[in-house]
Design a protein around this motif. Structure first.
Motif, PDB file in Angstrom:
ATOM      1  N   GLY A 101      26.976   8.880 -65.028  1.00  0.00           N
ATOM      2  CA  GLY A 101      28.198   9.160 -65.780  1.00  0.00           C
ATOM      3  C   GLY A 101      27.969   9.058 -67.274  1.00  0.00           C
ATOM      4  N   HIS A 102      27.153   8.073 -67.688  1.00  0.00           N
ATOM      5  CA  HIS A 102      26.827   7.929 -69.109  1.00  0.00           C
ATOM      6  C   HIS A 102      26.060   9.148 -69.622  1.00  0.00           C
ATOM      7  N   VAL A 103      25.101   9.608 -68.830  1.00  0.00           N
ATOM      8  CA  VAL A 103      24.290  10.769 -69.223  1.00  0.00           C
ATOM      9  C   VAL A 103      25.155  12.003 -69.389  1.00  0.00           C
ATOM     10  N   GLN A 104      26.048  12.237 -68.426  1.00  0.00           N
ATOM     11  CA  GLN A 104      26.901  13.418 -68.490  1.00  0.00           C
ATOM     12  C   GLN A 104      27.836  13.369 -69.698  1.00  0.00           C
ATOM     13  N   ALA A 105      28.391  12.192 -69.971  1.00  0.00           N
ATOM     14  CA  ALA A 105      29.270  12.045 -71.137  1.00  0.00           C
ATOM     15  C   ALA A 105      28.497  12.306 -72.431  1.00  0.00           C
ATOM     16  N   LEU A 106      27.258  11.805 -72.506  1.00  0.00           N
ATOM     17  CA  LEU A 106      26.424  12.009 -73.697  1.00  0.00           C
ATOM     18  C   LEU A 106      26.121  13.490 -73.901  1.00  0.00           C
ATOM     19  N   LEU A 107      25.680  14.172 -72.845  1.00  0.00           N
ATOM     20  CA  LEU A 107      25.319  15.582 -72.968  1.00  0.00           C
ATOM     21  C   LEU A 107      26.519  16.437 -73.372  1.00  0.00           C
ATOM     22  N   THR A 108      27.678  16.095 -72.841  1.00  0.00           N
ATOM     23  CA  THR A 108      28.892  16.840 -73.214  1.00  0.00           C
ATOM     24  C   THR A 108      29.229  16.616 -74.680  1.00  0.00           C
ATOM     25  N   TYR A 109      29.118  15.366 -75.126  1.00  0.00           N
ATOM     26  CA  TYR A 109      29.477  15.045 -76.513  1.00  0.00           C
ATOM     27  C   TYR A 109      28.535  15.724 -77.509  1.00  0.00           C
ATOM     28  N   ILE A 110      27.241  15.753 -77.214  1.00  0.00           N
ATOM     29  CA  ILE A 110      26.292  16.347 -78.164  1.00  0.00           C
ATOM     30  C   ILE A 110      26.158  17.859 -77.975  1.00  0.00           C
TER      31      ILE A 110
END
Length: 302
Positions: free
Chosen positions: A137-146
């Protein structure tokens, strides 16, 4: 009988005398303060252990060198779910590393595809949410944000304390599950450049902006994060109630199961894939949440 009563009376009188001596003693305020601090310490111990684990990892990451940029304690927007807190993010041309720290001791049992793992200390067993799913979930949130949803060179790392003992029956394919001393070795094994310097620079700028916002308004970020946690707990409670009802259904009725996706509130519908039937989110590919058809193993994927 009179002798027994006199013994009991003498016992209680002795306790009262001891209490009076303690209260009138100059050491009484110190004892009270010590007891209050001890109670507070015991309640805050999980938080303290977590912060200590993050500090240990932070200290190790400082030794990576100039080729890497390290960000700590990052609060990332996570769509309708508010904010998600990431312990450590390391960026480089060799890849982006998202690190979740677990300062746990004892035996650790778990499986990559099961929703919960177990910590065992002597005879006491404690459940924890699968950290691989948590960090996904952290990875997906990061990729979406950047703005890099399609990026493949992202490495998920779950780092446990050296006081833990792994009791895994098989390895992991979607994340590295290691102990603190193995952290630098795990990151440095990626030696080939896969991300351009311009892309890394852009990622670093976005994360730096996010950290600057956090420093300016910490209370707001933490309040939003706590609200996100409460929302997640409510979603899990709803998922449990759905699971409880699903277990009562027959296998024939299982194909008619429709429920809200806990990740995006879309609909989970029955689909057929390469390996058989499963429940997939109607918002695919934006949401990749899935659920097993087998009701005996009916769990949520986050």
């Amino acid at each position: 009988m009179n002798a027994d009563n006199s013994i009991i009376t003498g016992f209680y009188e002795g306790i009262l005398i001891t209490l009076k001596m303690l209260i009138t003693s100059t050491a009484f305020p110190v004892v009270v303060i010590f007891m209050i601090l001890w109670i507070i310490l015991q309640r805050k111990m999980p938080v303290i252990k977590g912060k200590y684990g993050e500090w240990v990892v932070k200290t190790k990451l400082r030794r990576l060198g100039d080729a890497y940029t390290v960000f700590h304690d990052v609060y990332i927007p996570n769509g309708e779910r508010g904010l998600t807190q990431v312990d450590h993010i390391v960026t480089s041309v060799y890849g982006v590393f998202v690190i979740e720290t677990k300062h746990y001791s004892g035996w650790i049992f778990g499986d990559e595809f099961k929703p919960y793992w177990t910590q065992v200390i002597y005879k006491r067993k404690t459940k924890m949410y699968n950290p691989i799913r948590q960090n996904y979930g952290h990875v997906q949130a990061l990729l979406t944000y950047i703005g890099q949803e399609g990026m493949q060179d992202v490495c998920s790392i779950i780092a446990f304390s050296s006081n833990s003992t792994f009791k895994f029956n098989k390895g992991f394919t979607s994340a590295h599950v290691i102990q603190f001393p193995d952290l630098l070795t795990t990151i440095s094994q990626y030696k080939e450049q896969h991300i351009s310097e311009d892309t890394v620079k852009g990622i670093n700028e976005k994360l730096a902006e996010l950290l600057a916002l956090y420093k300016n308004d910490r209370k707001l970020f933490k309040a939003e994060h706590m609200q996100s946690i409460r929302k997640a707990k409510d979603a899990k409670q709803t998922a449990r109630s759905h699971t409880s009802r699903a277990k009562k259904m027959s296998k024939t009725d299982a194909s008619l199961l429709y429920t809200a996706c806990p990740k995006c509130n879309g609909q989970l519908t029955l689909k057929t894939g390469r390996y058989g039937k499963f429940y997939g989110c109607s918002n695919y590919p934006d949401c990749r949440n899935t659920e097993s058809v087998n009701l005996d193993q009916h769990r949520r994927s986050v």
